[in-house]
Write a protein that holds these residues in place. Structure first.
Motif, PDB file in Angstrom:
ATOM      1  N   THR A 160       0.851  -1.195   0.000  1.00 11.03           N
ATOM      2  CA  THR A 160       0.000   0.000   0.000  1.00 11.03           C
ATOM      3  C   THR A 160       0.886   1.245   0.000  1.00 11.03           C
ATOM      4  N   ALA A 161       1.215   1.780   1.167  1.00 12.68           N
ATOM      5  CA  ALA A 161       2.067   2.980   1.204  1.00 12.68           C
ATOM      6  C   ALA A 161       3.434   2.708   0.585  1.00 12.68           C
ATOM      7  N   LEU A 162       3.999   1.549   0.876  1.00  6.82           N
ATOM      8  CA  LEU A 162       5.312   1.240   0.313  1.00  6.82           C
ATOM      9  C   LEU A 162       5.218   0.978  -1.190  1.00  6.82           C
ATOM     10  N   GLY A 163       4.080   0.485  -1.638  1.00  3.43           N
ATOM     11  CA  GLY A 163       3.857   0.330  -3.079  1.00  3.43           C
ATOM     12  C   GLY A 163       3.839   1.675  -3.785  1.00  3.43           C
ATOM     13  N   VAL A 164       3.236   2.677  -3.135  1.00  2.00           N
ATOM     14  CA  VAL A 164       3.238   4.042  -3.673  1.00  2.00           C
ATOM     15  C   VAL A 164       4.663   4.572  -3.771  1.00  2.00           C
ATOM     16  N   ILE A 165       5.423   4.385  -2.690  1.00  2.00           N
ATOM     17  CA  ILE A 165       6.807   4.871  -2.664  1.00  2.00           C
ATOM     18  C   ILE A 165       7.649   4.180  -3.734  1.00  2.00           C
ATOM     19  N   LEU A 166       7.461   2.871  -3.883  1.00  2.00           N
ATOM     20  CA  LEU A 166       8.196   2.129  -4.909  1.00  2.00           C
ATOM     21  C   LEU A 166       7.865   2.654  -6.301  1.00  2.00           C
ATOM     22  N   ALA A 167       6.591   2.899  -6.574  1.00  3.95           N
ATOM     23  CA  ALA A 167       6.196   3.421  -7.883  1.00  3.95           C
ATOM     24  C   ALA A 167       6.797   4.800  -8.113  1.00  3.95           C
ATOM     25  N   GLY A 168       6.811   5.633  -7.069  1.00  4.65           N
ATOM     26  CA  GLY A 168       7.416   6.950  -7.198  1.00  4.65           C
ATOM     27  C   GLY A 168       8.901   6.871  -7.485  1.00  4.65           C
ATOM     28  N   TRP A 169       9.567   5.933  -6.841  1.00  2.00           N
ATOM     29  CA  TRP A 169      11.007   5.756  -7.091  1.00  2.00           C
ATOM     30  C   TRP A 169      11.250   5.255  -8.513  1.00  2.00           C
ATOM     31  N   GLN A 170      10.424   4.315  -8.981  1.00  2.00           N
ATOM     32  CA  GLN A 170      10.566   3.804 -10.346  1.00  2.00           C
ATOM     33  C   GLN A 170      10.333   4.901 -11.376  1.00  2.00           C
ATOM     34  N   GLY A 188       9.552  -1.574  11.146  1.00  2.00           N
ATOM     35  CA  GLY A 188      10.167  -0.731  10.121  1.00  2.00           C
ATOM     36  C   GLY A 188      11.627  -1.066   9.945  1.00  2.00           C
ATOM     37  N   GLY A 189      12.336  -1.184  11.058  1.00  2.00           N
ATOM     38  CA  GLY A 189      13.761  -1.502  10.997  1.00  2.00           C
ATOM     39  C   GLY A 189      14.039  -2.889  10.468  1.00  2.00           C
ATOM     40  N   ARG A 190      13.227  -3.860  10.888  1.00  2.43           N
ATOM     41  CA  ARG A 190      13.477  -5.245  10.481  1.00  2.43           C
ATOM     42  C   ARG A 190      12.944  -5.552   9.086  1.00  2.43           C
ATOM     43  N   LEU A 191      11.773  -4.997   8.754  1.00  7.08           N
ATOM     44  CA  LEU A 191      11.084  -5.410   7.534  1.00  7.08           C
ATOM     45  C   LEU A 191      11.142  -4.370   6.416  1.00  7.08           C
ATOM     46  N   THR A 192      10.763  -3.125   6.724  1.00  9.04           N
ATOM     47  CA  THR A 192      10.723  -2.114   5.659  1.00  9.04           C
ATOM     48  C   THR A 192      12.120  -1.794   5.127  1.00  9.04           C
ATOM     49  N   ALA A 193      13.073  -1.604   6.036  1.00  7.28           N
ATOM     50  CA  ALA A 193      14.440  -1.315   5.581  1.00  7.28           C
ATOM     51  C   ALA A 193      14.985  -2.473   4.744  1.00  7.28           C
ATOM     52  N   TRP A 194      14.687  -3.697   5.174  1.00  6.42           N
ATOM     53  CA  TRP A 194      15.125  -4.879   4.410  1.00  6.42           C
ATOM     54  C   TRP A 194      14.436  -4.934   3.054  1.00  6.42           C
ATOM     55  N   GLU A 195      13.123  -4.695   3.041  1.00  9.96           N
ATOM     56  CA  GLU A 195      12.366  -4.776   1.798  1.00  9.96           C
ATOM     57  C   GLU A 195      12.827  -3.713   0.797  1.00  9.96           C
ATOM     58  N   LEU A 196      13.028  -2.483   1.263  1.00  8.61           N
ATOM     59  CA  LEU A 196      13.518  -1.436   0.375  1.00  8.61           C
ATOM     60  C   LEU A 196      14.921  -1.746  -0.128  1.00  8.61           C
ATOM     61  N   VAL A 201      15.792   0.532  -3.350  1.00  9.09           N
ATOM     62  CA  VAL A 201      15.314   1.891  -3.098  1.00  9.09           C
ATOM     63  C   VAL A 201      16.175   2.524  -2.000  1.00  9.09           C
ATOM     64  N   PRO A 202      16.756   3.706  -2.217  1.00  8.77           N
ATOM     65  CA  PRO A 202      17.609   4.335  -1.200  1.00  8.77           C
ATOM     66  C   PRO A 202      16.798   4.695   0.046  1.00  8.77           C
ATOM     67  N   CYS A 203      17.298   4.278   1.202  1.00  4.17           N
ATOM     68  CA  CYS A 203      16.563   4.540   2.439  1.00  4.17           C
ATOM     69  C   CYS A 203      17.531   4.712   3.598  1.00  4.17           C
ATOM     70  N   GLN A 204      17.043   5.358   4.658  1.00  5.28           N
ATOM     71  CA  GLN A 204      17.800   5.516   5.893  1.00  5.28           C
ATOM     72  C   GLN A 204      16.880   5.215   7.066  1.00  5.28           C
ATOM     73  N   LEU A 205      17.374   4.401   7.986  1.00  7.70           N
ATOM     74  CA  LEU A 205      16.612   4.001   9.160  1.00  7.70           C
ATOM     75  C   LEU A 205      16.797   5.029  10.266  1.00  7.70           C
ATOM     76  N   ILE A 206      15.685   5.423  10.908  1.00  7.36           N
ATOM     77  CA  ILE A 206      15.746   6.363  12.026  1.00  7.36           C
ATOM     78  C   ILE A 206      14.926   5.823  13.195  1.00  7.36           C
ATOM     79  N   CYS A 207      15.254   6.289  14.400  1.00  4.98           N
ATOM     80  CA  CYS A 207      14.408   6.011  15.561  1.00  4.98           C
ATOM     81  C   CYS A 207      13.125   6.827  15.431  1.00  4.98           C
ATOM     82  N   ASP A 208      12.054   6.354  16.026  1.00  2.00           N
ATOM     83  CA  ASP A 208      10.770   7.027  15.902  1.00  2.00           C
ATOM     84  C   ASP A 208      10.826   8.464  16.412  1.00  2.00           C
ATOM     85  N   SER A 209      11.692   8.728  17.382  1.00  3.53           N
ATOM     86  CA  SER A 209      11.766  10.051  18.000  1.00  3.53           C
ATOM     87  C   SER A 209      12.558  11.072  17.179  1.00  3.53           C
ATOM     88  N   MET A 210      13.054  10.687  16.006  1.00  5.69           N
ATOM     89  CA  MET A 210      13.900  11.576  15.213  1.00  5.69           C
ATOM     90  C   MET A 210      13.149  12.331  14.113  1.00  5.69           C
TER      91      MET A 210
END
Length: 342
Positions: A160-170, A188-196, A201-210
């Motif tokens: 869903t949201a990540l599909g949108v982001i992937l399409a935008g990157w493509q 997010g850290g375990r799954l989204t960062a791995w999936e991207l 897709v270029p990505c950077q992992l952050i803590c929720d408080s950042m």
């Protein structure tokens, strides 16, 4: 049933296999799921997760059990057991309602198999529509922030949201993706960062408080999240921390979008206050456990409040991106929760 493969589900040898999302990214284990008790355990442990995927896994299991000769009465009982496995995610209830209608047929075995496979095919098509619709809202050179995991791991399609982001990157419009670690279980850290990473897709992992600091520095152009349930007034239940992001985005004038299939809409739910919110185990906050082992950093008797989801009020949302189009804040304020044309 014919063989079937998605990122997280497989039908092979007339058995349901589920990718253990608790073990990712260190291990890629497929779990045999022969009955409702096993699937419910997988759902509660978040081995299988994501509102669309939970609904699909339950539908496929019921179809397989019907094929194997389970009687209608027992199938009905099993369906009701599955219905309460994840109270916040309405996709499960919506899918099971369609399976229940198939179960009422005199040709219930054929109808249930047909319906389960139709739900999978529909979810793939819904994801493609969401990605196409949402990517039109992404401006060139964007740095986007996402929360939790909303990609192919959580659906039958591209997400869903990540599909949108992937399409935008493509399409060459995404410069970077900020990935919240996301409590509970750091999905997010375990799954989204791995999936991207797997998708390139270029990505950077952050803590929720950042996120607030990044928004203040103009490093986030939009926030994209998914949903587990959308109430009739536009309020959205999603992974805990989503509400905080919406408040931050509102303060910093950053667009905040929710991407979800129409199956996540719950017209019978008047507002966010009526959405049941699951409480999870204290051990998810007092320490961490996974395929790597377990670590405890708080005293074992520490009191913990650990809701899995929160509710974002409709007035903080810039747009609801559905497979059928975009719902605007003006439409929601006017009480017209219908998508505009793509």
């Amino acid at each position: 049933m014919q063989p079937l493969t998605t990122t997280s589900l497989q039908i092979r040898d007339n058995q349901l296999w589920i990718l253990d999302q608790q073990a990712l990214p260190q291990q890629k284990n497929w779990c045999l799921t022969p009955d409702a008790a096993t699937l419910i355990n997988h759902i509660k442990a978040l081995r299988v997760r994501g509102a669309p995927l939970i609904g699909l896994s339950a539908s496929l299991l019921l179809a397989l059990l019907a094929e194997k000769g389970m009687a209608q009465a027992e199938l009905s009982q099993t369906l009701e057991q599955l219905r309460i496995a994840r109270p916040t995610a309405v996709n499960l209830m919506n899918n099971l309602e369609r399976m229940n209608q198939a179960l009422a047929s005199t040709q219930y075995v054929h109808r249930m198999v047909e319906e389960a496979l139709r739900l999978v095919a529909e979810d793939r098509a819904l994801c493609e529509s969401i990605a196409r619709t949402g990517s039109a809202l992404i401006t060139p050179g964007s740095q986007l922030l996402t929360h939790c995991n909303t990609g192919g791991l959580a659906t039958a399609g591209v997400g869903t949201a990540l599909g949108v982001i992937l399409a935008g990157w493509q399409q060459g419009k995404v410069q970077n993706v900020w990935v919240d670690e996301t409590r509970p279980l750091l999905q997010g850290g375990r799954l989204t960062a791995w999936e991207l990473g797997e998708l390139g897709v270029p990505c950077q992992l952050i803590c929720d408080s950042m996120a607030a600091t990044l928004m203040a520095q103009k490093q986030i152009d939009a926030v994209w999240v998914g949903a587990d349930r959308i109430a009739a007034n536009g309020d959205v239940a999603n992974k805990i921390g989503t509400y905080s992001l919406a408040v931050l985005a509102h303060y910093h004038d950053v667009p905040f979008y929710v991407a979800a299939p129409h199956t996540t809409l719950d017209p019978a739910c008047p507002n966010g206050a009526a959405i049941p919110i699951e409480q999870r185990a204290a051990t998810e906050v007092t320490g961490v456990a996974g395929s790597f082992g377990a670590v405890q950093w708080a005293q074992p008797d520490t009191r913990v409040w650990n809701p899995a989801f929160d509710v974002t009020p409709a007035q903080l949302i810039s747009g609801w991106v559905l497979d059928s189009g975009v719902i605007t804040p003006d439409q929601v304020q006017a009480g017209i929760f219908q998508p505009s044309a793509e």
